[in-house]
Design a protein around this motif. Structure first.
Motif, PDB file in Angstrom:
ATOM      1  N   GLY A 159       4.537   4.561  11.940  1.00 35.74           N
ATOM      2  CA  GLY A 159       3.735   4.218  13.107  1.00 35.74           C
ATOM      3  C   GLY A 159       3.583   2.725  13.322  1.00 35.74           C
ATOM      4  O   GLY A 159       3.629   2.240  14.458  1.00 35.74           O
ATOM      5  N   ARG A 160       3.403   1.949  12.232  1.00 36.48           N
ATOM      6  CA  ARG A 160       3.225   0.498  12.378  1.00 36.48           C
ATOM      7  C   ARG A 160       4.495  -0.144  12.914  1.00 36.48           C
ATOM      8  O   ARG A 160       4.447  -0.985  13.818  1.00 36.48           O
ATOM      9  N   LEU A 466       4.915  -2.203   5.071  1.00 34.97           N
ATOM     10  CA  LEU A 466       5.751  -1.834   6.219  1.00 34.97           C
ATOM     11  C   LEU A 466       5.424  -0.455   6.755  1.00 34.97           C
ATOM     12  O   LEU A 466       5.493  -0.222   7.968  1.00 34.97           O
ATOM     13  N   PHE A 467       5.108   0.468   5.867  1.00 33.00           N
ATOM     14  CA  PHE A 467       4.792   1.836   6.257  1.00 33.00           C
ATOM     15  C   PHE A 467       3.312   2.097   6.012  1.00 33.00           C
ATOM     16  O   PHE A 467       2.729   1.613   5.044  1.00 33.00           O
ATOM     17  N   THR A 468       2.697   2.889   6.892  1.00 34.09           N
ATOM     18  CA  THR A 468       1.267   3.151   6.799  1.00 34.09           C
ATOM     19  C   THR A 468       0.979   4.383   5.958  1.00 34.09           C
ATOM     20  O   THR A 468       1.862   5.162   5.640  1.00 34.09           O
ATOM     21  N   ALA A 469      -0.278   4.516   5.581  1.00 29.44           N
ATOM     22  CA  ALA A 469      -0.840   5.709   4.932  1.00 29.44           C
ATOM     23  C   ALA A 469      -0.520   5.826   3.454  1.00 29.44           C
ATOM     24  O   ALA A 469      -0.789   6.858   2.856  1.00 29.44           O
ATOM     25  N   PHE A 470       0.022   4.787   2.819  1.00 28.88           N
ATOM     26  CA  PHE A 470       0.205   4.863   1.376  1.00 28.88           C
ATOM     27  C   PHE A 470      -1.164   4.877   0.695  1.00 28.88           C
ATOM     28  O   PHE A 470      -2.028   4.045   1.005  1.00 28.88           O
ATOM     29  N   GLN A 480      -3.617  -9.963   2.966  1.00 25.93           N
ATOM     30  CA  GLN A 480      -2.492  -9.050   2.779  1.00 25.93           C
ATOM     31  C   GLN A 480      -2.174  -8.295   4.062  1.00 25.93           C
ATOM     32  O   GLN A 480      -1.002  -8.030   4.354  1.00 25.93           O
ATOM     33  N   VAL A 481      -3.180  -7.980   4.849  1.00 24.09           N
ATOM     34  CA  VAL A 481      -2.937  -7.361   6.153  1.00 24.09           C
ATOM     35  C   VAL A 481      -2.159  -8.329   7.043  1.00 24.09           C
ATOM     36  O   VAL A 481      -1.230  -7.935   7.760  1.00 24.09           O
ATOM     37  N   ALA A 482      -2.530  -9.615   6.977  1.00 23.53           N
ATOM     38  CA  ALA A 482      -1.791 -10.613   7.756  1.00 23.53           C
ATOM     39  C   ALA A 482      -0.335 -10.698   7.297  1.00 23.53           C
ATOM     40  O   ALA A 482       0.582 -10.837   8.118  1.00 23.53           O
ATOM     41  N   LEU A 483      -0.109 -10.605   5.985  1.00 24.59           N
ATOM     42  CA  LEU A 483       1.270 -10.588   5.470  1.00 24.59           C
ATOM     43  C   LEU A 483       2.007  -9.349   5.962  1.00 24.59           C
ATOM     44  O   LEU A 483       3.179  -9.431   6.358  1.00 24.59           O
ATOM     45  N   SER A 484       1.338  -8.216   5.947  1.00 24.64           N
ATOM     46  CA  SER A 484       1.947  -6.985   6.447  1.00 24.64           C
ATOM     47  C   SER A 484       2.365  -7.135   7.907  1.00 24.64           C
ATOM     48  O   SER A 484       3.476  -6.750   8.300  1.00 24.64           O
ATOM     49  N   THR A 488       6.195  -6.980   9.225  1.00 24.00           N
ATOM     50  CA  THR A 488       6.571  -6.050  10.293  1.00 24.00           C
ATOM     51  C   THR A 488       7.239  -6.797  11.432  1.00 24.00           C
ATOM     52  O   THR A 488       8.250  -6.346  11.998  1.00 24.00           O
ATOM     53  N   GLY A 489       6.696  -7.970  11.753  1.00 21.68           N
ATOM     54  CA  GLY A 489       7.303  -8.780  12.805  1.00 21.68           C
ATOM     55  C   GLY A 489       8.698  -9.253  12.450  1.00 21.68           C
ATOM     56  O   GLY A 489       9.625  -9.192  13.276  1.00 21.68           O
ATOM     57  N   TYR A 490       8.891  -9.717  11.215  1.00 18.76           N
ATOM     58  CA  TYR A 490      10.225 -10.154  10.791  1.00 18.76           C
ATOM     59  C   TYR A 490      11.233  -9.003  10.850  1.00 18.76           C
ATOM     60  O   TYR A 490      12.348  -9.148  11.355  1.00 18.76           O
ATOM     61  N   TRP A 491      10.850  -7.858  10.280  1.00 16.12           N
ATOM     62  CA  TRP A 491      11.789  -6.721  10.202  1.00 16.12           C
ATOM     63  C   TRP A 491      12.178  -6.247  11.608  1.00 16.12           C
ATOM     64  O   TRP A 491      13.352  -5.990  11.878  1.00 16.12           O
TER      65      TRP A 491
END
Length: 546
Positions: A159-160, A466-470, A480-484, A488-491
């Motif tokens: 989803g993210r 990269l993936f949610t709900a872990f 860490q949310v900012a890194l996520s 996500t933006g880079y990928w």
């Protein structure tokens, strides 16, 4: 490090199983925590017409999911150990609100029964809400990890990536273990069926991506661990030509190898490919042990129940792609080194502390308490080179012997393998190297906490970014949310353009042979920065040991 012939791979197969730990442990918990039928959603149920019939998905506000779509016929009965065949058309609207069965597999650790089904060739689509642009959105096709013996595509919530990144994400199942990587003289030079399944899913994407708002001419293949090794194999596969246009490899490459005794003392060196003849010989020997000998042995095996074939022994034995066939004419590492691979942009990287996970979960059984234990492991793994390795990684430089052992294993396996692969790629295609370096990344539930042994940025720990709900043992911090968000933006930017850089983001330099910079990905101010990865991981030293 030499390739190990398949019949002697018992120890190497254990390493392959260990590679499955994080994905199998974590994503099983995800599935239990958030079954598709209980997801929060609106009453809208979008319908998309595929080339085999319409499917009804589920809306989740900013994105929609379509799960359990068959991309090939069930590989059962006479289709067991055959190339994937076209799925049948269906009448009416097929409900796509829940994933299809995962492929047959056993628990990675401890006793347990088979889960999944032999009828498992299904995929899942996650697409952003709203009208797609005229050219369509970039498509990202995820190949799950699990040591080629476990895992499934539905265990990764995309989803993210879809909502924040504006991409259509496809996750897929592929045959595993003895059902996906078996060989036998009567099969001739049939390629590994698990890899053939991945290509069949990519052909489905080519035929159907536009129906979900995706651009079939802009497909990125990406995966982690065994999924990354699969992606690298597809990079070198002539039969994958044109099926994808970019690739992302996370913690696995064509050159990933393990030295002798890497996790379990005494086990042989291991690489993730095997000659076709070795796979055939292993299959003939396994068939004979099951009472299937001589002409017609394959029909005998096809008549057996899956329970007799998906056993710990056979799953471990057949967990490596075979080369010497139409799909993989040669070993992927050799093809990569020789420049025989598809000319597509590549992102490739690893985590700072890959092997801490594997060492840490085995410390009770294989302790590393003192210098004696450390030296014994060095001698077992490196023989005459043990003194040189000890000098390069002196115990005085590390808090504990276990952390010293983890560091040298990380460098000898994933880190310098990806570094060598990036050098082979960079002279021919745009290549971007990264290192996930958040050493305070939260543990997934189920990983034992060991005082005095921090896991750091270990194998697969980037997946929760990269993936949610872990299901994590503690939530991501604000940094860490900012890194996520940045990852996500880079990928997704890379999936869109072939270049991960975007306005406002720290610059990600191209990896060049003369300037081999790697982007370090860590939270906080200055956490995202170029780094000299080769020096940090002693790659010049390991190159001399080859």
């Amino acid at each position: 490090m030499q390739h190990v012939r398949l019949p002697h791979r018992r120890g190497g197969a254990l390493l392959a199983l260990l590679l499955a730990l994080l994905s199998v442990t974590s994503v099983t918990s995800v599935a239990a925590a958030a079954p598709p039928g209980q997801r929060t959603r609106t009453q809208d149920e979008p319908v998309v017409s595929t080339d085999h019939g319409p499917v009804r998905g589920r809306s989740h506000g900013t994105y929609a999911t379509y799960e359990g779509i068959p991309y090939a016929a069930p590989p059962t009965g006479p289709l067991r150990w055959r190339a994937p065949q076209p799925a049948r058309r269906w009448e009416g609207v097929r409900d796509a609100g829940a994933p299809g069965p995962k492929c047959l597999q056993l628990p990675v650790f401890g006793p347990g029964s088979l889960t999944g089904s032999e009828d498992c060739l299904y995929l899942n689509v996650t697409a952003p809400a709203g009208r797609a642009p005229e050219r369509g959105r970039p498509v990202m096709v995820w190949v799950h990890g699990g040591g080629f013996t476990g895992g499934s595509g539905s265990e990764y919530d995309a989803g993210r990536l879809a909502a924040r990144g504006g991409t259509v994400v496809v996750t897929l199942n592929y045959r595993l273990g003895a059902l996906g990587f078996f060989g036998h003289p009567e099969l001739g030079d049939a390629p590994s069926f698990g890899l053939a399944d991945q290509q069949a899913a990519l052909r489905w994407v080519r035929a159907n991506a536009a129906r979900f708002g995706g651009d079939p001419h802009n497909v990125t293949l990406f995966g982690e661990s065994a999924g990354a090794i699969s992606t690298c194999a597809q990079l070198t596969s002539p039969t994958a030509a044109g099926l994808f246009h970019k690739a992302v490899l996370q913690s696995g490459s064509c050159t990933t190898t393990f030295p002798r005794g890497a996790v379990v003392p005494g086990t042989p060196a291991f690489s993730f490919s095997a000659p076709q003849k070795a796979v055939q010989d292993a299959g003939a020997a396994a068939a004979a042990r099951l009472g299937c000998r001589g002409p017609g042995a394959l029909d005998c095996l096809r008549g057996m129940s899956a329970e007799k074939l998906v056993t710990p022994e056979l799953s471990q034995l057949f967990s490596t792609p075979a080369y010497g066939n139409a799909l993989l004419p040669e070993a992927p590492d050799r093809a990569l080194a020789a420049g025989r691979f598809h000319r597509v942009p590549v992102v490739q990287g690893s985590t700072s502390d890959e092997m801490r996970l594997f060492v840490g979960i085995n410390l009770d059984t294989y302790p590393l308490r003192n210098e004696h234990d450390y030296r014994a492991r060095l001698t077992d793994s490196f023989g005459a080179s043990a003194d040189a390795v000890a000098a390069e990684y002196p115990l005085s430089a590390y808090p504990t012997p276990a952390l010293a052992w983890s560091a040298l294993l990380t460098d000898a396996t994933f880190a310098c393998g990806s570094y060598r692969a990036n050098k082979a790629l960079a002279g021919r295609v745009p290549t971007y190297a990264y290192e996930f370096a958040d050493r305070d990344a939260p543990l997934v539930e189920g990983i034992p906490v060991r005082p005095g042994f921090p896991y750091g940025a270990s194998h697969a720990f980037e997946l929760a970014y990269l993936f949610t709900a872990f299901p994590l043992q503690k939530p991501l911090t604000e940094a860490q949310v900012a890194l996520s968000d940045r990852m996500t933006g880079y990928w997704t930017r890379f999936a869109r353009t072939g270049d991960p850089n975007a306005p406002g983001a720290p610059r990600w330099p191209l990896f060049r042979d003369r300037d081999p910079l790697t982007l370090s990905l860590a939270p906080g101010a200055g956490g995202i920065r170029p780094a000299d990865f080769g020096a940090a991981h002693h790659c010049a030293f390991w190159e001399r040991q080859r």
